[in-house]
Design an enzyme around this catalytic site. Structure first.
Site, short mmCIF file in Angstrom:
data_model
loop_
_atom_site.label_atom_id
_atom_site.label_comp_id
_atom_site.label_asym_id
_atom_site.label_seq_id
_atom_site.Cartn_x
_atom_site.Cartn_y
_atom_site.Cartn_z
N TYR A 159 -2.78 -1.61 13.22
CA TYR A 159 -2.68 -1.33 14.31
C TYR A 159 -2.97 -0.11 14.86
CZ TYR A 159 -0.49 -6.52 15.92
OH TYR A 159 0.14 -7.55 16.02
N GLU A 169 1.82 -6.01 22.22
CA GLU A 169 3.28 -5.09 21.99
C GLU A 169 3.94 -5.93 20.97
OE1 GLU A 169 2.72 -7.64 25.39
OE2 GLU A 169 2.70 -6.54 26.23
C1 LIG Z 1 1.12 -8.24 10.32
C2 LIG Z 1 0.36 -9.15 9.58
C3 LIG Z 1 -0.51 -10.03 10.52
C4 LIG Z 1 -1.11 -8.36 8.68
O1 LIG Z 1 -1.41 -9.11 8.10
P1 LIG Z 1 -2.05 -8.90 6.55
O2 LIG Z 1 -3.63 -9.61 6.29
O3 LIG Z 1 -1.71 -8.85 5.76
O4 LIG Z 1 -2.89 -7.49 6.48
P2 LIG Z 1 -4.14 -6.80 5.99
O5 LIG Z 1 -4.28 -7.03 4.42
O6 LIG Z 1 -4.86 -6.80 6.81
O7 LIG Z 1 -3.09 -4.72 6.09
C5 LIG Z 1 -3.74 -4.04 6.43
C6 LIG Z 1 -2.87 -2.88 6.54
O8 LIG Z 1 -1.96 -3.17 7.50
C7 LIG Z 1 -1.41 -2.92 6.64
N1 LIG Z 1 0.36 -3.42 6.55
C8 LIG Z 1 -0.01 -5.08 6.26
N2 LIG Z 1 0.99 -5.69 6.32
C9 LIG Z 1 2.27 -4.90 5.39
C10 LIG Z 1 3.59 -4.92 5.36
N3 LIG Z 1 3.75 -5.69 5.22
N4 LIG Z 1 3.64 -3.38 5.35
C11 LIG Z 1 3.29 -2.11 5.13
N5 LIG Z 1 1.94 -2.01 6.11
C12 LIG Z 1 1.49 -3.61 6.22
C13 LIG Z 1 -0.94 -2.10 5.81
O9 LIG Z 1 -1.83 -0.17 5.81
C14 LIG Z 1 -2.53 -2.56 5.17
O10 LIG Z 1 -3.58 -2.02 4.91
P3 LIG Z 1 -3.28 -1.42 3.21
O11 LIG Z 1 -3.25 -2.87 2.84
O12 LIG Z 1 -4.68 -0.86 3.03
O13 LIG Z 1 -2.31 -0.77 3.22
C15 LIG Z 1 0.97 -10.03 8.88
O14 LIG Z 1 2.08 -9.41 7.63
C16 LIG Z 1 2.02 -10.76 9.12
O15 LIG Z 1 1.31 -11.84 9.72
N6 LIG Z 1 2.73 -10.80 9.74
C17 LIG Z 1 3.74 -12.23 10.64
C18 LIG Z 1 2.91 -12.30 11.82
C19 LIG Z 1 3.01 -11.04 12.48
O16 LIG Z 1 3.99 -9.82 12.58
N7 LIG Z 1 1.85 -10.33 13.94
C20 LIG Z 1 2.58 -9.59 14.60
C21 LIG Z 1 2.50 -9.80 15.13
S1 LIG Z 1 2.35 -8.59 16.37
#
Ligand SMILES: CC(C)(COP(=O)(O)OP(=O)(O)OC[C@H]1O[C@@H](n2cnc3c(N)ncnc32)[C@H](O)[C@@H]1OP(=O)(O)O)[C@@H](O)C(=O)NCCC(=O)NCCS
Length: 180
Positions: free
Chosen positions: A124, A112
């Site tokens: 995802y 979710e």
């Molecule tokens: C969501 C989260 C886990 C992403 O982790 P991350 O290490 O920054 O992600 P990545 O660098 O591996 O990004 C992978 C892809 O996801 C997408 N993405 C990740 N963060 C994004 C953002 N803030 N805005 C838009 N796209 C995003 C992009 O497509 C990205 O690929 P790209 O950089 O080549 O465009 C991180 O922002 C986080 O911890 N957020 C807070 C907690 C959370 O929301 N967890 C999910 C709960 S369901």
């Protein structure tokens, strides 16, 4: 500006020694963080639970978990510490989580996510999760709806090809510099 040395990212099982760092990332990442005992309980008492961390130079910079229920892997939590976001850490961790799920016999993965969490949804989607439904008012703090996302069968050729593609892309990315 002097370039920082690259840092090798290592993905490992979460242990009790990681709990303080995990809790700090949890607080920085979620409006209703799990209480500090929740991860301890998961590690000690939940036999369905599997938790991973990503370490950079020994420090925990991300973590995630799944519950493996019969043939379904349910992602319970997923977070990257703010300074390390947008460095493909989330992608590496999600791939490891799916590898673990497949190795343990899961046929699909599900989770979710807040409807408004477009960054996480995009992450995802890159790994084959697709929207399959809504849980209305799922989040207790603001009653936001949750989007349910599920993969194709993990052993399906298209899914295996997608994961192979993502694995190759990640392998080609050089180790990141520590964010400053
Ligand atoms: C969501 C989260 C886990 C992403 O982790 P991350 O290490 O920054 O992600 P990545 O660098 O591996 O990004 C992978 C892809 O996801 C997408 N993405 C990740 N963060 C994004 C953002 N803030 N805005 C838009 N796209 C995003 C992009 O497509 C990205 O690929 P790209 O950089 O080549 O465009 C991180 O922002 C986080 O911890 N957020 C807070 C907690 C959370 O929301 N967890 C999910 C709960 S369901």
């Amino acid at each position: 500006m002097v370039a920082r040395p690259p840092v090798r990212l290592v993905i490992d099982r979460m242990t009790h020694a990681d709990l303080a760092a995990v809790q700090a990332i949890e607080k920085a990442s979620f409006t209703t963080p799990w209480p500090s005992y929740a991860y301890r309980n998961e590690l000690e008492t939940n036999r369905l639970a599997h938790y991973l961390v990503v370490r950079a130079a020994g420090a925990v910079v991300a973590y995630a978990g799944i519950w493996l229920m019969v043939d379904e892997a349910h992602v319970t939590t997923f977070a990257v510490t703010p300074a390390w976001r947008r460095h493909h850490v989330g992608e590496r961790l999600l791939l490891a989580l799916l590898d673990l799920s497949i190795a343990r016999g899961a046929r699909e993965a599900t989770l979710e996510v807040r409807l408004s969490n477009l960054g996480a949804r995009r992450l995802y989607e890159k790994f084959g999760f697709r929207p399959v439904g809504i849980r209305p008012r799922y989040y207790s703090d603001d009653h936001e709806d949750a989007l349910i996302m599920t993969t194709e069968p993990l052993e399906a050729p298209a899914m295996a090809a997608l994961l192979a593609r993502r694995r190759a892309e990640l392998a080609a990315i050089p180790d990141p510099e520590a964010p400053g």
